[in-house]
Design a protein around this motif. Sequence first.
Motif, mmCIF file in Angstrom:
data_model
loop_
_atom_site.group_PDB
_atom_site.id
_atom_site.type_symbol
_atom_site.label_atom_id
_atom_site.label_comp_id
_atom_site.label_asym_id
_atom_site.label_seq_id
_atom_site.Cartn_x
_atom_site.Cartn_y
_atom_site.Cartn_z
ATOM 1 N N GLU A 122 0.809 -1.217 0.000
ATOM 2 C CA GLU A 122 0.000 0.000 0.000
ATOM 3 C C GLU A 122 0.846 1.272 0.000
ATOM 4 O OE1 GLU A 122 -4.126 -1.227 2.098
ATOM 5 O OE2 GLU A 122 -2.498 -0.716 3.481
ATOM 6 N N ARG A 123 1.908 1.284 0.825
ATOM 7 C CA ARG A 123 2.711 2.504 0.889
ATOM 8 C C ARG A 123 4.043 2.242 1.585
ATOM 9 N NH1 ARG A 123 2.780 5.370 5.806
ATOM 10 N NH2 ARG A 123 1.367 4.547 7.368
ATOM 11 N N ILE A 124 4.971 3.200 1.402
ATOM 12 C CA ILE A 124 6.246 3.172 2.121
ATOM 13 C C ILE A 124 6.003 3.766 3.503
ATOM 14 C CG2 ILE A 124 8.614 4.034 2.210
ATOM 15 C CD1 ILE A 124 8.489 4.241 -0.861
ATOM 16 N N VAL A 125 6.428 3.062 4.524
ATOM 17 C CA VAL A 125 6.265 3.509 5.906
ATOM 18 C C VAL A 125 7.526 4.206 6.410
ATOM 19 C CG1 VAL A 125 5.967 2.687 8.295
ATOM 20 C CG2 VAL A 125 4.620 1.682 6.432
ATOM 21 N N LEU A 126 8.692 3.654 6.067
ATOM 22 C CA LEU A 126 9.937 4.092 6.693
ATOM 23 C C LEU A 126 11.104 3.749 5.773
ATOM 24 C CD1 LEU A 126 11.086 3.243 10.285
ATOM 25 C CD2 LEU A 126 12.283 2.226 8.365
ATOM 26 N N GLY A 153 -0.550 4.164 11.365
ATOM 27 C CA GLY A 153 -0.984 5.527 11.087
ATOM 28 C C GLY A 153 -1.057 5.807 9.601
ATOM 29 N N ASP A 154 -1.395 7.026 9.284
ATOM 30 C CA ASP A 154 -1.460 7.417 7.879
ATOM 31 C C ASP A 154 -0.546 8.609 7.604
ATOM 32 O OD1 ASP A 154 -2.892 9.378 9.166
ATOM 33 O OD2 ASP A 154 -4.703 9.156 7.957
ATOM 34 N N GLY A 155 0.464 8.756 8.436
ATOM 35 C CA GLY A 155 1.404 9.858 8.292
ATOM 36 C C GLY A 155 2.318 9.679 7.094
ATOM 37 N N PRO A 156 3.173 10.677 6.883
ATOM 38 C CA PRO A 156 4.123 10.571 5.765
ATOM 39 C C PRO A 156 5.192 9.524 6.062
ATOM 40 C CG PRO A 156 4.640 12.474 7.128
ATOM 41 C CD PRO A 156 3.354 11.886 7.667
ATOM 42 N N THR A 157 5.944 9.186 5.037
ATOM 43 C CA THR A 157 7.055 8.247 5.203
ATOM 44 C C THR A 157 8.016 8.793 6.245
ATOM 45 O OG1 THR A 157 6.849 7.569 2.908
ATOM 46 C CG2 THR A 157 8.934 7.067 3.992
ATOM 47 N N TRP A 158 8.475 7.936 7.158
ATOM 48 C CA TRP A 158 9.404 8.314 8.226
ATOM 49 C C TRP A 158 10.821 8.085 7.729
ATOM 50 C CZ3 TRP A 158 13.275 6.120 11.084
ATOM 51 C CH2 TRP A 158 13.599 6.724 12.300
ATOM 52 N N GLU A 163 14.894 8.475 8.957
ATOM 53 C CA GLU A 163 15.816 8.678 10.073
ATOM 54 C C GLU A 163 16.504 10.030 9.940
ATOM 55 O OE1 GLU A 163 17.879 7.752 13.508
ATOM 56 O OE2 GLU A 163 16.538 6.332 12.559
ATOM 57 N N GLY A 164 16.582 10.757 11.035
ATOM 58 C CA GLY A 164 17.322 12.010 11.080
ATOM 59 C C GLY A 164 16.593 13.216 10.519
ATOM 60 N N MET A 165 15.390 13.030 10.021
ATOM 61 C CA MET A 165 14.632 14.150 9.463
ATOM 62 C C MET A 165 13.529 14.539 10.442
ATOM 63 S SD MET A 165 16.155 14.656 6.594
ATOM 64 C CE MET A 165 15.049 15.835 5.874
ATOM 65 N N PRO A 166 13.240 15.839 10.543
ATOM 66 C CA PRO A 166 12.127 16.258 11.409
ATOM 67 C C PRO A 166 10.841 15.567 10.968
ATOM 68 C CG PRO A 166 13.342 18.155 10.564
ATOM 69 C CD PRO A 166 13.856 16.947 9.853
ATOM 70 N N GLN A 167 10.128 15.027 11.912
ATOM 71 C CA GLN A 167 8.872 14.342 11.613
ATOM 72 C C GLN A 167 7.722 15.238 12.028
ATOM 73 O OE1 GLN A 167 9.266 11.292 9.977
ATOM 74 N NE2 GLN A 167 11.431 11.815 10.165
ATOM 75 N N GLY A 168 6.878 15.593 11.069
ATOM 76 C CA GLY A 168 5.791 16.538 11.294
ATOM 77 C C GLY A 168 4.620 15.996 11.936
#
Length: 159
Positions: A78-82, A147-152, A154-159
Amino acid sequence: MATPDFLRELRATAGQQLLFLPGVTAIVFDDKGRVLLGRRTDTGEWAVIGGIPDPGEQPAECAVREVHEETAVRCEVERIVLVQTREPIQYPNGDICQFMDITLRCRALTTECYVNDDESLEVAWFEPDSLPPLDEFGIHRIKLAMGDGPTWFEGMPQG
């Protein structure tokens, strides 16, 4: 995780030095919201499903293949998670690997599951609030996949 043939061939010339490799993790949910897990032969622990793509294999193809090989479940991505580069690990035989993990959320197309290879002792569906003991690797990925958040990343601010 069984060592793919291409990796055995590479190790024959590369020795035990650090190899940077892709890895794919599949977080599979059924229509009831349960998550698919396998109890690994090598550790005896419950874990999320994953593996190493074959040369030229796309991450989504790898996820679908690994899920079916290990659990007999058919799924679709379905989608990229991380996306995360993991710390290097040294195996008991001395080989050193570092994996860039791509975790994908998958939806089960079939739900009958059973041990389908020699990498698992058991496979089963679990309610997210009734998971067996899991390491942080699996817990983190399941939470993100729920969840349905954006792709996570590493090291990037997560909104």
